[in-house]
Design a protein around this motif. Structure first.
Motif, short mmCIF file in Angstrom:
data_model
loop_
_atom_site.label_atom_id
_atom_site.label_comp_id
_atom_site.label_asym_id
_atom_site.label_seq_id
_atom_site.Cartn_x
_atom_site.Cartn_y
_atom_site.Cartn_z
N VAL A 108 0.87 -1.18 0.00
CA VAL A 108 0.00 0.00 0.00
C VAL A 108 0.91 1.22 0.00
N TRP A 109 0.64 2.16 -0.87
CA TRP A 109 1.44 3.37 -0.97
C TRP A 109 0.53 4.58 -1.01
N ARG A 110 1.10 5.74 -0.79
CA ARG A 110 0.31 6.98 -0.83
C ARG A 110 -0.33 7.13 -2.20
N GLY A 111 -1.58 7.47 -2.21
CA GLY A 111 -2.30 7.67 -3.47
C GLY A 111 -2.84 6.39 -4.09
N ALA A 112 -2.69 5.26 -3.39
CA ALA A 112 -3.23 3.99 -3.91
C ALA A 112 -4.75 4.06 -3.94
N ARG A 113 -5.37 3.31 -4.85
CA ARG A 113 -6.83 3.30 -4.99
C ARG A 113 -7.50 2.91 -3.67
N GLY A 115 -6.62 2.79 0.21
CA GLY A 115 -5.64 3.21 1.21
C GLY A 115 -5.53 2.25 2.37
N MET A 116 -4.57 2.53 3.24
CA MET A 116 -4.29 1.65 4.38
C MET A 116 -5.50 1.49 5.30
N ARG A 118 -8.77 1.79 4.68
CA ARG A 118 -9.82 0.99 4.04
C ARG A 118 -9.41 -0.48 3.93
#
Length: 148
Positions: A108-113, A115-116, A118
């Protein structure tokens, strides 16, 4: 192997006679064998025909990933998730020599569809829906440093 509940017989004369079957499965790869087993376990008179031998065809070489329906959570299809989890548990019980857990890492990275937050909520819900004996452990979270 033959049991009283699921007799498995090579019975060519029965196939050539006027014997009636509820289900005819063509192909004895993993999918055909499972379809025949499922039908027979539901009390249907089942015949399976195979040109070669069990597992000789292409389905024996394909991936047989048994998932627990995690992907259905995103669309709130809880019934499908429960069904997939139940099937996974049944398969692990009926064929423990063929079912083994595989661990996945979901980055999981910043801007992923997704987010952490969810993803974490979804995995906690998933673990809750998988209540009871499952062939896999509950999810674990690793930060970047620990994973590396």
């Amino acid at each position: 192997m033959e049991s009283a509940a699921f007799p498995l017989r090579r019975d060519i004369p029965a196939l050539q006679s006027d014997t009636e079957f509820d289900v005819l499965v063509i192909g004895g790869g993993i999918y055909g064998a499972w379809a025949a087993y499922d039908a027979a376990s539901r009390g249907l008179r089942t015949a399976l025909v195979e040109a070669e031998d069990w597992g000789a065809g292409t389905s024996s070489a394909s991936s047989k990933l048994i998932h627990g329906g995690l992907r259905y959570l995103e669309n709130f299809e809880f019934g499908l998730v429960r069904h997939a989890l139940t099937e996974r548990r049944v398969l692990a019980r009926l064929a423990p020599h063929m079912v083994r857990p595989i661990n996945f890492v979901l980055p999981v990275w910043r801007g992923a569809r997704v987010g952490m937050g969810r993803l974490r909520a979804g995995l906690v819900l998933y673990d809750t829906l998988a209540w009871g004996r499952q062939p896999v452990q509950r999810h674990k979270r690793f930060n970047r440093d620990r994973l590396l």
